[in-house]
Design a protein around this motif. Structure first.
Motif, PDB file in Angstrom:
ATOM      1  N   THR A  45       0.850  -1.187   0.000  1.00 20.29           N
ATOM      2  CA  THR A  45       0.000   0.000   0.000  1.00 20.29           C
ATOM      3  C   THR A  45       0.887   1.238   0.000  1.00 20.29           C
ATOM      4  O   THR A  45       2.012   1.225   0.490  1.00 20.29           O
ATOM      5  CB  THR A  45      -0.941   0.032   1.217  1.00 20.29           C
ATOM      6  N   SER A  55      -0.569   9.130  -7.396  1.00 24.57           N
ATOM      7  CA  SER A  55      -1.289   8.802  -8.630  1.00 24.57           C
ATOM      8  C   SER A  55      -0.375   8.888  -9.848  1.00 24.57           C
ATOM      9  O   SER A  55      -0.539   8.124 -10.807  1.00 24.57           O
ATOM     10  CB  SER A  55      -2.504   9.721  -8.800  1.00 24.57           C
ATOM     11  N   GLN A  91      -9.607   6.134  -9.151  1.00 22.64           N
ATOM     12  CA  GLN A  91     -10.563   6.832  -8.297  1.00 22.64           C
ATOM     13  C   GLN A  91     -11.850   7.105  -9.063  1.00 22.64           C
ATOM     14  O   GLN A  91     -12.940   7.031  -8.509  1.00 22.64           O
ATOM     15  CB  GLN A  91      -9.964   8.161  -7.829  1.00 22.64           C
ATOM     16  N   ASP A 167      -5.977   2.671  -7.332  1.00 23.77           N
ATOM     17  CA  ASP A 167      -5.797   4.055  -6.905  1.00 23.77           C
ATOM     18  C   ASP A 167      -7.016   4.496  -6.107  1.00 23.77           C
ATOM     19  O   ASP A 167      -8.022   4.917  -6.673  1.00 23.77           O
ATOM     20  CB  ASP A 167      -5.592   4.955  -8.125  1.00 23.77           C
ATOM     21  N   GLU A 168      -6.943   4.367  -4.782  1.00 25.18           N
ATOM     22  CA  GLU A 168      -8.036   4.715  -3.870  1.00 25.18           C
ATOM     23  C   GLU A 168      -9.377   4.131  -4.309  1.00 25.18           C
ATOM     24  O   GLU A 168     -10.373   4.847  -4.420  1.00 25.18           O
ATOM     25  CB  GLU A 168      -8.142   6.231  -3.725  1.00 25.18           C
ATOM     26  N   GLY A 171     -12.396   4.672  -1.775  1.00 29.30           N
ATOM     27  CA  GLY A 171     -12.554   5.991  -1.187  1.00 29.30           C
ATOM     28  C   GLY A 171     -13.967   6.522  -1.222  1.00 29.30           C
ATOM     29  O   GLY A 171     -14.376   7.287  -0.343  1.00 29.30           O
ATOM     30  N   THR A 200      -3.930   4.658  -1.040  1.00 28.28           N
ATOM     31  CA  THR A 200      -5.011   5.037  -0.141  1.00 28.28           C
ATOM     32  C   THR A 200      -4.595   6.254   0.679  1.00 28.28           C
ATOM     33  O   THR A 200      -3.406   6.502   0.887  1.00 28.28           O
ATOM     34  CB  THR A 200      -5.395   3.879   0.801  1.00 28.28           C
ATOM     35  N   HIS A 201      -5.596   7.020   1.137  1.00 29.54           N
ATOM     36  CA  HIS A 201      -5.350   8.092   2.109  1.00 29.54           C
ATOM     37  C   HIS A 201      -5.617   7.604   3.531  1.00 29.54           C
ATOM     38  O   HIS A 201      -5.343   8.326   4.498  1.00 29.54           O
ATOM     39  CB  HIS A 201      -6.259   9.300   1.826  1.00 29.54           C
ATOM     40  N   ASP A 202      -6.154   6.397   3.660  1.00 28.05           N
ATOM     41  CA  ASP A 202      -6.602   5.868   4.945  1.00 28.05           C
ATOM     42  C   ASP A 202      -5.480   5.040   5.566  1.00 28.05           C
ATOM     43  O   ASP A 202      -5.144   3.955   5.074  1.00 28.05           O
ATOM     44  CB  ASP A 202      -7.856   5.022   4.726  1.00 28.05           C
TER      45      ASP A 202
END
Length: 261
Positions: A45, A55, A91, A167-168, A171, A200-202
């Motif tokens: 990840t 990205s 995304q 890519d996410e 989300g 991910t941003h998470d």
């Protein structure tokens, strides 16, 4: 393991990749000297602050963009464009608006030459897996944003690529659906053994899924730290509450949000 460590069994290799763009007559460095190896069947990840080039790196691995210098390799060959061994989930939903959910999922299977019966069986399996069985004959305009993304995920799974670039992908989903799809992704990865690179941003999601978490930093985009996740599979909800998980989460969180310039 450092960012520049070379793996003997690397499926994906990024070698000193730099990517620049022209921004109002000035050079903007999106990626600066990024090197990374991803082993065969590894789940990696990637997290980092906005603008760190996550990205951009994914687009280079997918063959949708070329590095300004350096190279990306898959199985030792330079990436020069998209390939059937790489399934990509963005995304954005990227669905064909004139095709139903079923036909969208069948599209790659049809291109691969599967007959109508096998296409339908495969498509229905993955449509049911993402919880869209009741909407198989619906057009994308009839779906919510989260449902469109689930359709895109089913389409990518259906062609069974040996590499998944994501890519996410979760989300836009609600929390419950997100957790279910995390579990399903790990289940298919454990069973089918494919190589996954997942942006991910998470932070919780990053730790829960991965063998390794790659933390990126911005200005220029670069690898800041790589964290080994030494938690056993299968991952469980109870594991998210464990002290070991909390320690890893805090380490990644601190690396993302407390970076030194």
């Amino acid at each position: 393991m450092t960012a520049t460590t070379q793996l003997a069994d690397a499926r994906i290799s990024v070698r000193h990749v730099r990517k620049t763009f022209d921004l109002k007559g000035e050079e903007f460095v999106a990626l600066g000297d990024v090197s990374l190896d991803v082993a065969d069947n590894e789940f990696v990840t990637v997290v980092g602050p906005s603008g760190c080039g996550k990205s951009t790196l994914m687009n280079i691995l997918a063959g949708l963009d070329m590095p300004s210098s350096g190279e990306a390799l898959v199985d030792g060959d330079a990436v020069t464009g998209p390939g059937p061994e790489r399934g990509v989930i963005f995304q954005q939903y990227a669905l064909f608006p004139w095709l139903t959910v079923r036909k969208n999922v069948e599209f790659g299977l049809k291109t691969a030459g599967l007959n109508a019966k096998d296409r339908r069986e495969k498509a229905e399996h993955f449509i049911d897996m993402v919880g869209l069985g009741q909407f198989a004959d619906a057009l994308p305009k009839m779906l919510s944003g989260g449902m469109k993304q689930r359709c895109a995920i089913a389409r990518a799974y259906a062609v069974n690529p040996s590499i998944l670039l994501m890519d996410e992908p979760f989300g836009a989903l609600d929390a419950l659906t997100r957790v279910k799809l995390q579990e399903q992704l790990l289940d298919t990865w454990s069973r089918d053994k494919r190589t996954v690179v997942f942006i991910t941003h998470d932070v919780d999601e990053a730790v829960y899924l991965a063998n390794r978490v790659v933390v990126m930093a911005a200005r220029p985009g670069r690898i800041f730290e790589i964290v080994d996740v030494d938690l056993p599979y299968p991952r469980t909800e109870e594991m998210r509450l464990s002290p070991e998980f909390a320690a890893l989460r805090n380490r990644v969180w601190n690396a993302v949000y407390h970076q030194n310039p």
